[in-house]
Write a protein that holds these residues in place. Structure first.
Motif, mmCIF file in Angstrom:
data_model
loop_
_atom_site.group_PDB
_atom_site.id
_atom_site.type_symbol
_atom_site.label_atom_id
_atom_site.label_comp_id
_atom_site.label_asym_id
_atom_site.label_seq_id
_atom_site.Cartn_x
_atom_site.Cartn_y
_atom_site.Cartn_z
ATOM 1 N N ALA A 1 44.948 101.921 -2.607
ATOM 2 C CA ALA A 1 45.166 100.681 -1.855
ATOM 3 C C ALA A 1 46.658 100.403 -1.791
ATOM 4 O O ALA A 1 47.369 100.584 -2.772
ATOM 5 N N THR A 2 47.109 99.982 -0.614
ATOM 6 C CA THR A 2 48.510 99.572 -0.519
ATOM 7 C C THR A 2 48.612 98.120 -0.941
ATOM 8 O O THR A 2 47.631 97.366 -0.873
ATOM 9 N N LYS A 3 49.794 97.746 -1.331
ATOM 10 C CA LYS A 3 49.986 96.350 -1.742
ATOM 11 C C LYS A 3 49.771 95.414 -0.555
ATOM 12 O O LYS A 3 49.229 94.317 -0.705
ATOM 13 N N ASP A 4 50.214 95.826 0.636
ATOM 14 C CA ASP A 4 50.024 94.993 1.828
ATOM 15 C C ASP A 4 48.560 94.646 2.009
ATOM 16 O O ASP A 4 48.179 93.508 2.267
ATOM 17 N N PHE A 5 47.736 95.690 1.901
ATOM 18 C CA PHE A 5 46.298 95.510 2.082
ATOM 19 C C PHE A 5 45.760 94.569 1.021
ATOM 20 O O PHE A 5 45.001 93.643 1.312
ATOM 21 N N PHE A 6 46.183 94.788 -0.208
ATOM 22 C CA PHE A 6 45.697 93.977 -1.317
ATOM 23 C C PHE A 6 46.049 92.509 -1.106
ATOM 24 O O PHE A 6 45.193 91.626 -1.210
ATOM 25 N N VAL A 7 47.320 92.252 -0.799
ATOM 26 C CA VAL A 7 47.774 90.871 -0.607
ATOM 27 C C VAL A 7 47.011 90.229 0.544
ATOM 28 O O VAL A 7 46.545 89.085 0.452
ATOM 29 N N SER A 8 46.860 90.985 1.618
ATOM 30 C CA SER A 8 46.157 90.446 2.783
ATOM 31 C C SER A 8 44.708 90.100 2.447
ATOM 32 O O SER A 8 44.198 89.050 2.828
#
Lengths: 347, 446
Positions: free
Chosen positions: B20-27
């Motif tokens: 998982a990318t951090k962008d995806f996680f935060v979103s």
């Protein structure tokens, strides 16, 4: 006083001192801003009644040509007769019915809309406000004037110990504007027996109502999330005025802008001490000056401007024979540049 | 937002990477929660801090204060509830998700280490300082969300700071996300936030907690039920799988005579079911299948029930047993604990709704009986089990002695009457009654 008679049959609109001051304050800011922004094809919307005072200012100071005045069907012909300018169109009908069509026909053009109601806030007034906020484009100014007398909103009931929430003045406003418009400090108090009492004093009610209306408009526009050329439309409040010429009336309003232009409006508002709280928001201002005679005005003005302070100014004018109370002198000092004197002339 | 899916060949295996990318996680973690509920998560953490450091005397939260400030540029929440210990911060509080060896939450708490604080920060803005003064240390965690997203490690850095005698946490967030700035600039948002905090944190405020929003103190909110000579609320208590459950049902207001034409939300926001987990209101004035109404063929809410209030309290030292979701805005409908409570809630609701139908047979007698010697009682004081008591209405059919009158009249005339009576908010029904009564008195001398 017969309250079902239209107000223009009870009052000569031209002779209301404080309304006159208010009108000048409102248009002074608009004059500066619209000259700065050079908005093309600006038009004016209002309830001109039989005197069209604001319409004349809109034409003279803002150079607005096209103007629309909404008038009750029964009085539209008389209003048309009294219209002072060829470019004013009197639109007969109920405001809630005719507003959408009037606005849709001019949807791409900025408007100055001042709806000056005789009576109290109610569902139909809120509905008119919503129509304007949903339809006017950016750099449009929306202004509302309504009755703000506490006694007009608080229900007269025989047993106050059984007052329900909507029988309090604030509770009624909450029904019209929603709970988001009412600050926590104004919420009606629930008593031990399930009845309510108002948490705002009668003297403070106009200020409360002005604040509630400004909050309502801001909240409505924010939630509406309208866009203009890819930018969010936001609401910048400009006016929170309370004038008394008989009844307590409040005038609240502001401009719809994008984030780009709202700083310009805020900066200009801040320059006007009478209107601003010093932090780019409108201050609550009460206009309850008493009328003065021509002789009094000439004498008072001869001592102004006075940079030396209130006490010195009061001494000066009293030395010249003025017999007004100190409170009235201080109010005059604040607003003298906008103050009218009404004279009778033979025609 | 996306997961990175790449394929490599490692030795004999063909691997598809799905980190998982951090962008995806935060979103993902910020998508389904509202701004208001994120602020509530931060409040919950502060309250748990207060619970770990209770007042020495008086109510448990006496002297504890939480202050929230926001405008279009920044957000701050500041408390004096004891602070976050450095050891907890290093090992657990900033970790994404709960580590297996993390300490148990404070008994009876409402915060959830693992999600709330980070989610709130990501939702609100791009730059954040978390400052804590606790008994073991004073430190500051500085978070630049964009910089953090750009690096590979998921860790944060902290620095030691001068000790402050007042032990608590301050979270400062700036560089606000776009929609957040607009909400913070909206005075209506502030008013609604205060109202919701008053309602949902009422039981903490009752125990001495002070909460302020932009310098306005959140007022206390009373949850009460009516008690009279002929009316008693139902009180049911039991233990279920390590959770204490208490269910109350009764009247919060007089029942209506008839169905009103329309009602604004503020007129009905005390009616329905309230679900409270460890003193935190999770559902308020619920009239949907999230509690009983319309659930599995149970009757749906009807305006005839306006005046009804039900409360179900779930309390446990182990908050993971409580039947709420991570947003703390919903109940977990599949929780067996909650399903068992729903059964009992329905039984009590049924008793009440049967009465609302029965009372129509003799409305006047029912109304008099309901309010005879009426008082109100705070729900916190209703702890002793008792059965519901409502007035007795005879079930014999009584020939109706009243008829309905309904007619249309010009709106202008109706408004004129409202003005004349000095009650702008009067309902059309009450105007009909008043004008009818006037005629009876003036023309018929009754």
């Amino acid at each position: 006083m017969n309250t079902t008679t239209p107000s223009f049959e009870r009052l000569n609109y031209l002779l209301r001192t404080n309304k006159h001051v208010e009108r000048k304050l409102v248009f002074d800011l608009l004059t500066v801003m619209y000259h700065k922004l050079s908005i093309p094809n600006l038009w004016y919307l209002g309830f001109g009644s039989m005197w069209f005072s604001d319409f004349k200012l809109a034409h003279r100071q803002l150079n607005i040509k096209e103007m629309v005045s909404i008038e009750h069907e029964d009085y539209a012909d008389r209003a048309t007769f009294n219209s002072p300018l060829a470019s004013i169109k009197v639109e007969p009908g109920d405001s809630s019915t005719v507003l959408p069509k009037i606005l849709d026909e001019r949807s791409s053009r900025s408007v100055v809309a001042w709806l000056d109601y005789d009576g109290i806030l109610k569902d139909t007034v809120v509905s008119d406000l919503n129509i304007l906020l949903n339809k006017v484009t950016v750099n449009s100014v929306v202004i509302f004037t309504i009755n703000a007398s506490y006694g007009s909103y608080r229900a007269k009931i025989s047993d106050p110990s059984k007052r329900s929430r909507n029988q309090t003045a604030v509770g009624l406003i909450e029904e019209y504007l929603g709970t988001a418009a009412i600050g926590a400090q104004y919420q009606p108090q629930l008593m031990g027996n399930g009845a309510y009492k108002d948490n705002v004093k009668e003297a403070d009610f106009p200020e409360f109502l002005a604040e509630a209306l400004q909050t309502y408009i801001k909240h409505y526009v924010t939630n509406g999330a309208r866009m203009h050329e890819g930018m969010e439309i936001t609401y910048t409040p400009l006016y929170k005025l309370h004038h008394i010429d008989g009844a307590d009336m409040i005038t609240v309003g502001g401009v719809l802008t994008t984030l780009e232009s709202n700083e310009l409006w805020k900066a200009e508002l801040q320059k006007i001490n009478i209107l601003s709280d010093g932090q780019s928001l409108p201050a609550y201002r009460k206009l309850d000056l008493i009328p003065v005679t021509v002789k009094e005005k000439i004498t008072l003005d001869s001592c102004l401007p006075d940079e030396t302070g209130e006490a010195n100014y009061i001494n000066n004018v009293k030395a010249k024979g003025i017999k007004l109370h100190d409170d009235e002198l201080i109010k005059y000092l604040k607003f003298y540049q906008h103050f009218p004197v009404f004279v009778e002339t033979p025609i | 937002m996306n997961s990175t899916i790449e394929a490599t060949v490692e030795g004999a295996k063909k691997i598809i990477h799905a980190d998982a990318t951090k962008d995806f996680f935060v979103s993902m973690i910020t998508r389904d929660i509202s701004l208001r509920d994120c602020i509530f998560d931060l409040l919950d953490n502060a309250i748990d801090g207060a619970r770990r450091n209770p007042a020495a005397t008086g109510p448990i939260f006496s002297g504890k204060k939480i202050e929230i400030y926001f405008d279009s540029k920044s957000f701050q929440i500041k408390d004096n509830c004891g602070g976050l210990t450095l050891s907890d911060a290093i090992d657990y509080a900033f970790h994404f998700g709960r580590k297996p060896q993390s300490p148990t939450d404070v008994k009876g708490g409402i915060g959830l280490y693992g999600i709330g604080m980070k989610r709130a920060i990501f939702k609100i803005g791009l730059n954040c300082d978390v400052i804590s003064h606790a008994s073991d240390a004073s430190f500051k965690v500085i978070l630049d969300v964009r910089a953090w997203q750009a690096k590979e490690s998921w860790d944060f850095e902290y620095e030691s700071i001068d000790v402050d005698d007042v032990k608590g946490v301050t979270i400062d967030i700036s560089n606000l996300n776009k929609g957040v700035a607009l909400s913070f600039e909206d005075p209506g948002f502030k008013n609604e936030l205060i109202k919701d905090i008053a309602r949902d944190y009422a039981f903490f405020i009752q125990q001495g907690l002070e909460i302020k929003v932009n310098n306005s103190t959140v007022p206390s909110y009373q949850y009460e039920l009516i008690k009279s000579a002929n009316v008693e609320p139902a009180v049911l208590s039991y233990a279920d799988d390590g959770v204490d459950v208490r269910i109350l049902v009764g009247l919060v207001d007089q029942l209506p005579d008839d169905i009103p034409e329309e009602l604004k939300p503020s007129a009905v926001d005390r009616y329905g079911w309230f679900v409270i987990c460890n003193d935190r209101v999770v559902l308020a004035a619920d009239k949907t299948e999230r509690t009983v109404w319309g659930d599995d063929d149970f009757k749906v809410w009807h305006p005839q029930y306006n005046g009804f209030s039900g409360f179900v309290f779930f309390k446990s030292d182990d908050q993971s047993k409580l039947p709420w979701t991570t947003t703390k805005r919903e109940l977990d409908a599949s929780s067996p604990l909650y399903r068992r409570a729903i059964v009992k809630m329905k039984e009590l609701t049924d008793q009440f709704t049967k009465y609302t139908a029965l009372r129509k047979q003799d409305l006047d007698a029912a109304k008099s009986a309901e309010i005879e010697q009426k008082t109100v009682i705070d729900v916190s004081k209703l702890t002793v089990p008792q059965v519901m008591k409502m007035p007795t209405i005879t079930s014999n059919f009584v020939k109706p002695t009243t008829v309905s009158i309904s007619y249309q009249r010009a709106k202008e005339d109706v408004e004129a009457i409202k003005r004349h009576l000095g009650y702008p908010g009067m309902t059309n029904k009450d105007i009909g009654i008043a004008t009818f009564q006037f005629f009876l008195e003036v023309e018929l001398g009754k």
